[in-house]
Design a protein around this motif. Structure first.
Motif, PDB file in Angstrom:
ATOM      1  N   ASP A  46      13.302 -42.243   2.307  1.00  0.00           N
ATOM      2  CA  ASP A  46      12.371 -43.376   2.247  1.00  0.00           C
ATOM      3  C   ASP A  46      11.598 -43.445   0.932  1.00  0.00           C
ATOM      4  O   ASP A  46      10.823 -44.385   0.721  1.00  0.00           O
ATOM      5  N   GLU A  56      13.592 -46.589   4.274  1.00  0.00           N
ATOM      6  CA  GLU A  56      12.699 -47.712   4.572  1.00  0.00           C
ATOM      7  C   GLU A  56      11.302 -47.377   4.075  1.00  0.00           C
ATOM      8  O   GLU A  56      10.885 -46.214   4.058  1.00  0.00           O
ATOM      9  N   ARG A  71       9.227 -44.398  11.836  1.00  0.00           N
ATOM     10  CA  ARG A  71      10.442 -43.796  12.394  1.00  0.00           C
ATOM     11  C   ARG A  71      10.115 -42.999  13.661  1.00  0.00           C
ATOM     12  O   ARG A  71       9.038 -42.411  13.778  1.00  0.00           O
ATOM     13  N   ASP A  72      11.083 -42.947  14.568  1.00  0.00           N
ATOM     14  CA  ASP A  72      10.945 -42.051  15.713  1.00  0.00           C
ATOM     15  C   ASP A  72      11.891 -40.860  15.600  1.00  0.00           C
ATOM     16  O   ASP A  72      11.932 -40.010  16.488  1.00  0.00           O
ATOM     17  N   ARG A  73      12.631 -40.769  14.475  1.00  0.00           N
ATOM     18  CA  ARG A  73      13.518 -39.634  14.230  1.00  0.00           C
ATOM     19  C   ARG A  73      13.887 -39.586  12.752  1.00  0.00           C
ATOM     20  O   ARG A  73      13.860 -40.614  12.064  1.00  0.00           O
ATOM     21  N   VAL A  74      14.197 -38.405  12.274  1.00  0.00           N
ATOM     22  CA  VAL A  74      14.694 -38.225  10.915  1.00  0.00           C
ATOM     23  C   VAL A  74      15.956 -37.372  10.980  1.00  0.00           C
ATOM     24  O   VAL A  74      16.138 -36.575  11.908  1.00  0.00           O
ATOM     25  N   THR A 114      13.242 -35.450  16.342  1.00  0.00           N
ATOM     26  CA  THR A 114      12.285 -36.419  16.857  1.00  0.00           C
ATOM     27  C   THR A 114      10.917 -35.743  16.868  1.00  0.00           C
ATOM     28  O   THR A 114      10.760 -34.609  16.413  1.00  0.00           O
ATOM     29  N   TRP A 149      24.693 -41.981  14.085  1.00  0.00           N
ATOM     30  CA  TRP A 149      24.216 -42.010  12.698  1.00  0.00           C
ATOM     31  C   TRP A 149      25.339 -41.641  11.736  1.00  0.00           C
ATOM     32  O   TRP A 149      25.512 -42.294  10.694  1.00  0.00           O
TER      33      TRP A 149
END
Length: 451
Positions: free
Chosen positions: A286, A306, A320-323, A341, A432
Motif C-alpha cells: 500500500d 490501496e 483492510r481486514d487481512r494482509v 487477519t 489471492w
C-alpha cells in the motif's frame, strides 16, 4: 504520462517527500514498546502517526522493497528473490519515483536501494549519491542535499537508504564505545520470546540495540534537523520505515510475526495528527498509493496496493481486514505464502525444508550458528494456523501437523474449535494466489535465467 499522476504544473504547490528506510529493523523501537533507546524516532512518532500493525509483503530485502516501490506483490512484479542474485525489477515497471517524476517532482536517491543490482536511475531517480549507505556517514550528504534545495521551485522526493542494522551487528568502522550502552549479561530478552536465553543470543541482542540506539536513531534525528535548518520541514512529508523483520532466527526469512512486522511512522505537519497510533492492518504493498495520495496525486488504480492516506488524515477509512505475505527464493528455495487477519495467521509451506529457515546472512555469525542449532526441528508442516488472540507468539499450530508428501493417516487432525477459520483462510489464500497469477500454483518456481 504515468497513470494516476496529475499534470506537472500543479507540482510547486505540493509537499516534498522524504523517505528514510533502513535494513532488518522490524518494529524494534522504543515507540513500538521494545526495550531499546530511540528518542529521535520516538519523537517522530509523537509528532506524526505510527502504524501499529504494519507488515511487509516479504520477509527479505529486494521483494519487500520492490513491493513498496510498485504497489504489487513480489510474485506479480517478478522480484521473488534478491536483486544481486538475478531477481531485479524490470525497467517496464512503474515505480514511486517514476510516478512522482511524471508529476513534476525532482527525484533523488541517497544511499541504498535493492530493487535493482545497479543503475538505480532505472527506478526513476534523476539524482543518485550512493557513495555510502552508512547512517551516520549519510548525515553530511543529507544536509548538503536539503541545503541545496532550500529555495527550489519544484518539490522533491528523496529516498534515504540506510544499511544498518543489517548484520553483522558489530562493525569494525564503528568505535568500540558504540557498544558500551547495553551489557549482554543485563540485557532483557522479553522482546525475543522465540529465541533461547544463551550467551550468543545475549551478545547479539546487545549489539543490535547498540547499533539502533547509537547509529540509526541519531542519524534519523540529524536528517530531521537538516530538513528544519533548510526551512523545509513544514512543507514535507517525512516517513520512516524498514524493509522487513529483524535478522534473527524465526524472524527474517519467515512469515511469522517477527519476520514480516515493520515500523512505519509518517509525519506531515498540519495534516497528520501528532501522536496518532493506528491499529488497522496495512502492508507495504500500500505504500506507493498512500504516498501519492498524501501528496495530492491520484493513486493508481491498476495496482494491488490501496491508499490508507484517509486514515492518516483522520478521515473515514474502511481499511483492510487481512494482509498477505510471501517467500519464494533467498539464498535457497523456500516457497511460503501466508495471510493474516486481526485474529488469525495462516501459513502454507510449499517446500520440504527440514527446519525453520535461517537465511545465510543470519546464520554465519558465531551467535547465529548457536541459535541455529536450537532450530533443528522436525520438517515443517504443510499448513500452520495460529490464533493471535491467545497465542501472539505463534507457537501452537492449530492446523494438522501433516508434512509435505506425508499420508494424512500419519498426521494429527486440526483443532476442531478452529476448523472454520482454517477452511476460510485456506480458501482466501488460494483465491489471492489465483487472482494475482501466482506462479507457485503451477509448481516450483525456477531460478531466473541469469549468469
Amino acid at each position: 504520462m504515468t497513470d494516476g499522476a496529475d499534470a506537472a504544473p500543479d507540482a510547486p504547490n505540493r509537499p516534498n517527500l522524504v523517505l528514510v528506510h533502513c535494513h532488518d529493523l522490524g518494529q524494534h523501537l522504543g515507540c513500538y514498546g521494545a526495550d531499546v533507546e530511540t528518542p529521535n524516532i520516538d519523537r517522530l512518532a509523537a509528532d506524526g502517526a505510527r502504524m501499529a500493525n504494519s507488515f511487509c509483503s516479504a520477509p527479505q530485502c529486494s521483494p519487500s522493497r520492490a513491493s513498496m516501490m510498485t504497489g504489487h506483490y513480489p510474485h506479480e512484479n517478478g522480484v521473488m528473490g534478491l536483486a544481486h542474485m538475478g531477481w531485479a525489477l524490470g525497467d517496464e515497471w512503474e515505480t514511486l519515483p517514476k510516478r512522482l517524476r511524471a508529476a513534476g517532482y525532482e527525484t533523488a536517491l541517497l544511499g541504498f536501494q535493492h530493487e535493482v543490482p545497479d543503475e538505480p536511475e532505472r527506478l526513476g531517480y534523476e539524482y543518485v549519491d550512493s557513495g555510502t549507505k552508512r547512517a551516520l556517514e549519510l548525515v553530511d550528504v543529507v544536509d548538503d542535499f536539503f541545503a541545496e534545495r532550500a529555495d527550489a521551485a519544484d518539490p522533491f522526493f528523496v529516498s534515504i537508504g540506510i544499511e544498518e542494522p543489517h548484520r553483522p551487528f558489530r562493525r569494525e568502522y564503528l568505535p568500540d564505545e558504540t557498544y558500551d550502552e547495553y551489557d549482554p549479561d543485563e540485557v532483557s530478552l522479553d522482546d525475543f520470546p522465540y529465541l533461547p536465553d544463551a550467551p550468543g543470543v545475549r551478545e547479539d541482542v546487545a549489539d543490535l540495540r547498540s547499533m539502533i540506539s547509537a547509529v540509526l536513531d541519531p542519524a534519523v534525528g540529524a536528517y530531521r534537523e537538516s530538513l528544519a535548518d533548510a526551512e523545509l520541514a513544514e512543507e514535507t512529508v517525512f516517513v520512516f520505515t524498514t524493509d522487513h523483520g529483524l535478522a534473527m532466527p524465526r524472524a527474517k526469512g519467515t512469515c511469522y510475526g517477527p519476520g514480516v512486522e515493520t515500523a512505519l511512522v509518517v509525519h506531515q505537519p498540519g495534516v497528520v495528527e501528532g501522536g496518532d497510533v493506528h491499529d488497522g492492518l496495512v502492508t507495504n504493498v500500500d505504500f506507493t498509493p498512500t504516498m501519492l495520495d498524501l501528496l495530492g496525486i491520484d493513486p493508481p488504480t491498476d495496482v494491488s496496493g490501496e491508499s490508507f492516506a484517509p486514515l492518516l488524515r483522520g478521515e473515514s477509512h474502511e481499511g483492510r481486514d487481512r494482509v498477505f505475505a510471501e517467500m519464494t527464493w533467498h539464498d535457497r528455495y523456500n516457497p511460503i505464502r501466508a495471510v493474516r487477519t486481526e485474529r488469525y495467521k495462516y501459513v502454507r509451506n510449499f517446500s520440504v525444508l527440514p527446519k525453520v529457515f535461517v537465511p545465510m546472512d543470519v546464520a554465519p555469525t558465531a551467535s547465529g550458528r548457536e541459535v541455529h542449532e536450537e532450530f533443528h526441528v522436525p520438517q515443517r508442516p504443510t499448513e500452520e494456523l495460529y490464533d493471535l488472540e491467545t497465542d501472539p507468539e505463534e507457537s501452537e499450530n492449530l492446523a494438522s501437523d501433516k508434512k509435505p508428501f506425508e499420508s494424512a493417516a500419519a498426521a494429527s487432525d486440526p483443532d476442531p474449535a478452529h476448523l472454520d477459520a482454517l477452511d476460510r483462510l485456506r480458501d482466501e489464500l488460494e483465491s489471492w494466489m489465483r487472482a494475482t497469477d501466482d506462479p507457485l500454483l503451477d509448481g516450483p518456481v525456477p531460478y531466473p535465467d541469469v549468469e
